[in-house]
Design a protein around this motif. Structure first.
Motif, PDB file in Angstrom:
ATOM      1  N   ALA A 159      -4.531   1.668 -11.089  1.00 21.33           N
ATOM      2  CA  ALA A 159      -4.423   1.273  -9.732  1.00 21.33           C
ATOM      3  C   ALA A 159      -5.664   0.745  -9.366  1.00 21.33           C
ATOM      4  N   THR A 160      -5.399   0.090  -8.195  1.00 21.91           N
ATOM      5  CA  THR A 160      -6.450  -0.319  -7.316  1.00 21.91           C
ATOM      6  C   THR A 160      -6.566   0.379  -5.940  1.00 21.91           C
ATOM      7  N   LEU A 161      -7.600   0.874  -5.731  1.00 24.85           N
ATOM      8  CA  LEU A 161      -7.870   1.760  -4.408  1.00 24.85           C
ATOM      9  C   LEU A 161      -8.195   0.798  -3.137  1.00 24.85           C
ATOM     10  N   PHE A 162      -7.628   1.122  -2.262  1.00 20.71           N
ATOM     11  CA  PHE A 162      -7.753   0.543  -0.794  1.00 20.71           C
ATOM     12  C   PHE A 162      -8.125   1.497   0.271  1.00 20.71           C
ATOM     13  N   THR A 163      -8.874   1.129   1.070  1.00 23.16           N
ATOM     14  CA  THR A 163      -9.217   1.979   2.318  1.00 23.16           C
ATOM     15  C   THR A 163      -8.165   2.069   3.243  1.00 23.16           C
ATOM     16  N   ASN A 164      -8.177   3.136   4.423  1.00 21.53           N
ATOM     17  CA  ASN A 164      -7.246   3.015   5.586  1.00 21.53           C
ATOM     18  C   ASN A 164      -7.511   1.606   5.990  1.00 21.53           C
ATOM     19  N   ASP A 165      -8.570   1.283   6.509  1.00 20.60           N
ATOM     20  CA  ASP A 165      -8.834   0.024   7.219  1.00 20.60           C
ATOM     21  C   ASP A 165      -8.314  -1.051   6.527  1.00 20.60           C
ATOM     22  N   GLU A 166      -8.464  -1.099   5.217  1.00 21.78           N
ATOM     23  CA  GLU A 166      -7.624  -2.435   4.467  1.00 21.78           C
ATOM     24  C   GLU A 166      -6.031  -2.360   4.552  1.00 21.78           C
TER      25      GLU A 166
ATOM     26  N   GLY B 276       0.768  -1.083  -0.066  1.00 21.19           N
ATOM     27  CA  GLY B 276       0.084   0.129  -0.084  1.00 21.19           C
ATOM     28  C   GLY B 276       0.839   1.278   0.029  1.00 21.19           C
ATOM     29  N   MET B 277       0.401   2.219  -0.868  1.00 24.20           N
ATOM     30  CA  MET B 277       1.181   3.563  -0.867  1.00 24.20           C
ATOM     31  C   MET B 277       0.221   4.690  -1.009  1.00 24.20           C
ATOM     32  N   VAL B 278       0.425   5.788  -0.397  1.00 24.53           N
ATOM     33  CA  VAL B 278      -0.347   7.009  -0.631  1.00 24.53           C
ATOM     34  C   VAL B 278       0.472   8.095  -0.814  1.00 24.53           C
ATOM     35  N   ALA B 279       0.258   9.133  -1.339  1.00 22.53           N
ATOM     36  CA  ALA B 279       1.112  10.276  -1.736  1.00 22.53           C
ATOM     37  C   ALA B 279       0.280  11.453  -2.216  1.00 22.53           C
ATOM     38  N   VAL B 280       0.605  12.611  -1.902  1.00 20.48           N
ATOM     39  CA  VAL B 280       0.153  14.100  -1.981  1.00 20.48           C
ATOM     40  C   VAL B 280       1.238  14.712  -2.505  1.00 20.48           C
ATOM     41  N   PHE B 281       0.954  15.646  -3.621  1.00 21.84           N
ATOM     42  CA  PHE B 281       2.097  16.569  -4.178  1.00 21.84           C
ATOM     43  C   PHE B 281       1.538  17.991  -4.019  1.00 21.84           C
ATOM     44  N   LYS B 282       2.231  18.825  -3.454  1.00 19.70           N
ATOM     45  CA  LYS B 282       1.481  20.355  -3.343  1.00 19.70           C
ATOM     46  C   LYS B 282       2.620  21.242  -4.371  1.00 19.70           C
ATOM     47  N   ASN B 283       2.075  22.325  -4.575  1.00 11.97           N
ATOM     48  CA  ASN B 283       3.131  23.404  -5.387  1.00 11.97           C
ATOM     49  C   ASN B 283       3.476  24.253  -4.200  1.00 11.97           C
ATOM     50  N   ALA B 284       4.204  25.234  -5.003  1.00 12.29           N
ATOM     51  CA  ALA B 284       4.681  26.233  -3.960  1.00 12.29           C
ATOM     52  C   ALA B 284       3.884  27.063  -3.385  1.00 12.29           C
TER      53      ALA B 284
END
Length: 345
Positions: free
Chosen positions: A294-301, A211-219
């Protein structure tokens, strides 16, 4: 704030190859395939993968030492078609030229920032990887179970500094113009090398999960990308497999949803499926059009509610207006090496 990996300058593939060559000089190091009447024959497999059986030979007992963490071994195994595979994956953990991602929360290094802003302020501007001189600085926040390596437009920008456990989260920055392409290698590490399992939950051969989660933010600190089902994901190593007939394929989709994920007391002769990783999979112009979504998974999973490396930054990963999702290939338990890609525009 970086935690330095061993500065050998050698990739894991190089280390594994050296160990394999040395062992071959003294004896036949091919992993023996023992008869096991409880496991069906390899003839039951009809897919495109190479098949191996049993545990791998260990080349590196552990890439990393962390108090209360698990060993992170690297090994090699020969498949029935004569190919030799590095397991769980060929990684750049010991390559000093591959940048190391900074810490958000890391029990191994003792770093635990109170907020994402505090972690961002602690970053050294000299660590920003420049891809485009006239681009903007993008900040990426990543929680990976267990390990990741990230490329932007084919340029290495950061790797996880803990290959297995304890669970950690990372922050990294790069300077780039949009659109840009994110490519990541994701590895669910294994305690039993070559068969995708670990000693866990009361079983000596328990399949782990990824499992991997990522967020990308600009300046301007605005979210410009997050993990969701617009990403592509493909698996290249699946294990443990106990009945090869359970693994099927539909075009580029590699399916193990019918395979057992039960923990066992004895699983040393389990099978594994291996596919060759394309040489330029991380390049901006690599054609991933045939790869599955990609397949999505919940935090609980995924099971992150008890992991401070995630929960301390839920305002980032679970933003009320732009909730990032955990992604993987179709099987978050059995698929151990997964490549994901996404174009940010």
């Amino acid at each position: 704030m970086k935690f330095a990996s061993p500065k050998t300058g050698l990739t894991i593939a190089t280390i594994a190859a050296m160990a394999y060559a040395l062992s071959a000089c003294s004896h036949d190091n091919t992993v023996a395939v023992a008869n096991n009447s409880e496991l069906p024959s390899t003839s039951n497999y009809k897919g495109t993968a190479s098949v191996s059986q049993g545990k791998a030979s260990i080349d590196v007992p552990s890439l990393y030492d962390c108090k209360n963490g698990r060993n992170a071994p690297i090994g090699h195994i020969k498949s029935t078609d004569g190919k030799t595979w590095t397991v769980p994956a060929e990684v750049n953990f010991t390559d000093s030229k591959f940048p190391i991602a900074g810490d958000l929360n890391n029990p191994c290094t003792g770093v635990s920032y109170a907020s994402a802003q505090e972690a961002r302020d602690a970053l050294d501007p000299s660590d920003i990887i420049e891809i485009d001189a006239d681009g903007e600085v993008v900040t990426a926040y990543v929680f990976a179970d267990n390990y990741f390596e990230m490329y932007i437009n084919g340029v290495a920008v950061g790797k996880d500094n803990v290959p297995f456990t304890q669970f950690n989260s990372n922050i990294l920055q790069f300077k780039v113009k949009q659109p840009f392409t994110v490519a990541m290698k994701l590895v669910d590490w294994e305690g039993n090398s070559g068969i995708g399992s670990e000693d866990n939950q009361g079983h000596a051969y328990h399949p782990g999960d990824g499992g991997m989660v990522a967020v990308f933010k600009n300046a301007d600190n605005k979210i410009i990308a997050k993990t969701d089902d617009s990403w592509k994901a493909q698996t290249f190593y699946s294990a443990p497999i106990r009945d090869l007939s359970c693994a099927t394929e539909q075009g580029a989709l590699r399916i193990t949803s019918e395979c057992s994920t039960e923990g066992l007391e004895e699983g040393s002769q389990d099978y594994a499926l291996h596919w060759e990783v394309p040489a330029n999979w991380y390049a901006k112009d690599f054609d991933d059009s045939a790869w599955p979504k990609a397949t999505l998974f919940t935090n609980d999973e995924i099971g992150v509610d008890n992991k401070s490396a995630y929960t301390d930054f839920s305002d980032i990963f679970d933003d009320a207006d732009a909730d990032a999702r955990f992604i993987w290939s179709t099987n978050v338990i059995l698929d151990n090496e997964v490549l994901v890609r996404h174009t940010v525009n």
